[in-house]
Design a protein around this motif. Structure first.
Motif, short mmCIF file in Angstrom:
data_model
loop_
_atom_site.label_atom_id
_atom_site.label_comp_id
_atom_site.label_asym_id
_atom_site.label_seq_id
_atom_site.Cartn_x
_atom_site.Cartn_y
_atom_site.Cartn_z
N PRO A 44 0.83 -1.21 0.00
CA PRO A 44 0.00 0.00 0.00
C PRO A 44 0.86 1.25 0.00
CG PRO A 44 0.14 -0.91 2.21
CD PRO A 44 0.92 -1.84 1.32
N PRO A 45 0.24 2.43 -0.10
CA PRO A 45 1.01 3.65 0.15
C PRO A 45 1.66 3.53 1.54
CG PRO A 45 -1.19 4.17 -0.65
CD PRO A 45 -1.18 2.70 -0.40
N PHE A 46 2.81 4.18 1.71
CA PHE A 46 3.57 4.04 2.97
C PHE A 46 3.34 5.22 3.92
CE2 PHE A 46 7.41 1.40 1.15
CZ PHE A 46 6.53 0.38 0.81
N ASP A 260 -3.29 -9.10 -5.21
CA ASP A 260 -2.62 -7.86 -4.79
C ASP A 260 -3.66 -6.75 -4.89
OD1 ASP A 260 -1.14 -5.55 -4.54
OD2 ASP A 260 0.56 -6.29 -5.71
N LEU A 261 -4.02 -6.16 -3.75
CA LEU A 261 -5.11 -5.16 -3.77
C LEU A 261 -4.59 -3.74 -3.96
CD1 LEU A 261 -7.36 -6.65 -0.93
CD2 LEU A 261 -7.20 -7.26 -3.35
N PHE A 262 -3.26 -3.58 -4.01
CA PHE A 262 -2.64 -2.28 -4.33
C PHE A 262 -1.66 -2.55 -5.48
CE2 PHE A 262 -3.68 -2.18 0.22
CZ PHE A 262 -4.33 -0.96 0.36
N GLY A 263 -2.21 -3.06 -6.57
CA GLY A 263 -1.39 -3.69 -7.62
C GLY A 263 -0.42 -2.79 -8.36
N SER A 265 1.81 -1.01 -10.85
CA SER A 265 2.18 -1.32 -12.23
C SER A 265 1.98 -2.79 -12.58
CB SER A 265 3.63 -0.94 -12.46
OG SER A 265 4.46 -1.77 -11.66
N GLY A 266 1.58 -3.61 -11.59
CA GLY A 266 1.28 -5.02 -11.89
C GLY A 266 2.44 -5.97 -11.71
N THR A 267 3.39 -5.62 -10.85
CA THR A 267 4.55 -6.51 -10.66
C THR A 267 4.10 -7.88 -10.12
OG1 THR A 267 5.79 -4.54 -10.09
CG2 THR A 267 6.87 -6.64 -9.67
N LEU A 284 -6.68 1.64 -7.60
CA LEU A 284 -7.59 2.77 -7.78
C LEU A 284 -7.18 3.66 -8.94
CD1 LEU A 284 -8.38 4.57 -4.43
CD2 LEU A 284 -9.92 3.50 -6.05
N SER A 285 -5.93 3.52 -9.38
CA SER A 285 -5.37 4.47 -10.33
C SER A 285 -5.50 3.94 -11.76
CB SER A 285 -3.90 4.70 -9.97
OG SER A 285 -3.20 5.17 -11.07
N ALA A 286 -6.11 4.77 -12.64
CA ALA A 286 -6.25 4.38 -14.04
C ALA A 286 -4.87 4.27 -14.69
CB ALA A 286 -7.10 5.40 -14.78
#
Ligand SMILES: C[S@@+](CC[C@H](N)C(=O)[O-])C[C@H]1O[C@@H](n2cnc3c(N)ncnc32)[C@H](O)[C@@H]1O
Length: 407
Positions: A44-46, A260-263, A265-267, A284-286
């Protein structure tokens, strides 16, 4: 003949590993996957207080040189208070627990800012007895401080769902390093195998040089992405594939689902697909989804993210009917007013396929990549039943689906 935009809520394409990409909040409803995940990784964001960006390369030249990328907002890591942050984390952890099956594992990736609070939250949600490791990911990148010891590690909290956890450390062997065993006595046995011995506490320990060693809880061998690393997608905070590979390989088997719920760039999804696992990646980010979609174009995926109608946008393509395949030639694209770049340079990826009831089924894809900076402008569409359609994913993170105008 002209093309018109149609609303699209989902897109699918076929490939080797199967997965879902969602434009969705980590606190949202994931009950469709309840109990199905073998591993959940959360990055997630830190709570850094910073804004993060996607540096999108533009056009053939931009892809060749990496110069003058378009800088798009990716996500904000600013929270009103610690409580607001922790309520996001709590909801995501509760979803993670719900997603995991009884043998599953959670990996929560943070840095020193929130790790202590997160440990208490995880103890509460997963149970203290299900704490497995606090993994330290130590790296060298970033600046150095003279005011304190430089902060050079992240924390990955590792919990199991239950005592029935699946974990296979033999899936993640390390090469035996020469320097680590230099202080040991070196011998060769009767079969010619070289080994080292060391005495400790009255016991003799023997290590064969050709036997693998396994990681401890300090991971200093996985490097941060370097500036010119070919893995780099331009998405800030992207994690290295090697980190996710280790997590996935020790906690899952081929065919398992990794979520992964905060995916970003999809690593996680890319590493899962690479190792023959299925994936579920939400963000959440397009901007994140655009990058993620491209990384996974060779896998079977369902992308659930409604398109928004681009006002005054225009797309031109020639559709040349054939016997087994139709040729589709992308001629021009204009995302609409108030953007600096138009034409085919504004296209990052495009696909041809069929459209029905708000779902686009892709049959063939093209995307700009470092290895192929020029965007192929011709795609072939097999002669199948359905309404031919074109999907454009542009450099601004917009996805639009187009059908031929009825005459
Ligand atoms: C640290 S980044 C993840 C980076 C990712 N691991 C990678 O390798 O690219 C955190 C991600 O969480 C996303 N995010 C922030 N708040 C979110 C929320 N409430 N639900 C889902 N995603 C969120 C951001 O858009 C960002 O992509």
């Amino acid at each position: 003949m002209g093309w018109v935009q149609v609303p699209c809520r989902q897109e699918t394409h076929i490939g080797a590993a199967a997965g879902d990409l969602l434009l969705q909040d980590a606190r949202g409803d994931f009950s469709a996957w309840k109990g199905q995940a073998q591993c959940v990784y959360l990055d997630p964001p830190f709570m850094t207080g910073e804004e993060f960006f996607l540096r999108m390369r533009v056009g053939e030249k931009g892809w060749e040189t990496g110069k003058n990328p378009l800088v798009l907002p990716a996500y904000s890591d600013q929270f009103e208070s610690k409580d607001v942050y922790l309520s996001l984390l709590r909801a995501a952890l509760e979803n993670a627990k719900m997603l995991l099956n009884e043998t599953g594992s959670l990996f929560l990736h943070l840095d020193t800012r929130m790790a202590a609070y997160a440990r208490i939250l995880c103890d509460e949600i997963f149970g203290e007895n299900n704490f497995v490791n606090e993994i330290i990911w130590a790296y060298q990148s970033g600046g150095r401080s003279m005011k304190r010891f430089s902060r050079k590690h992240d924390v990955i909290l590792f919990y199991r769902k239950s005592r029935r956890q699946y974990f296979d450390i033999t899936a993640v062997p390390l090469p035996r390093s020469e320097n680590r065993s230099n202080h040991m006595r070196r011998c060769v046995d009767e079969n010619g195998r070289s080994y080292r011995t060391i005495q400790s506490g009255g016991k003799t320990y023997t290590y064969y040089d050709d036997e693998p060693v396994y990681p401890g809880d300090v991971w200093a061998d996985v490097s941060h992405l370097q500036q010119k690393d070919p893995q780099r997608t331009g998405y800030d905070t992207q994690k290295p594939m090697a980190l996710l590979s280790r997590i996935i390989l020790c906690s899952t088997r081929p065919g398992d689902l990794v979520a992964d719920l905060f995916g970003g760039s999809g690593t996680t999804a890319a590493a899962a697909a690479h190792h023959g696992r299925r994936y579920l990646s939400a963000d959440l980010s397009a901007a994140a989804l655009t990058v993620c979609r491209k990384r996974l174009l060779n896998t079977a995926l369902t992308l659930t993210a409604p398109t928004q109608k681009l006002q005054n946008a225009r797309m031109e393509a020639d559709f040349i009917p054939g016997i087994a395949f139709h040729d589709v030639h992308l001629a021009d694209y204009d995302p609409g007013p108030n953007v600096p770049i138009r034409g085919l340079d504004a296209v990052d990826q495009w696909s041809v396929g069929f459209y029905q009831d708000g779902v686009f089924r892709s049959q063939s894809n093209a995307a700009r990549r470092r290895q192929s900076p020029a965007l192929p402008d011709l795609l072939q569409l097999p002669q199948l039943r359905g309404t031919p359609a074109i999907l454009i994913a542009d450099i601004y993170g917009n996805r639009s689906v187009w059908l031929q105008e009825e005459t």
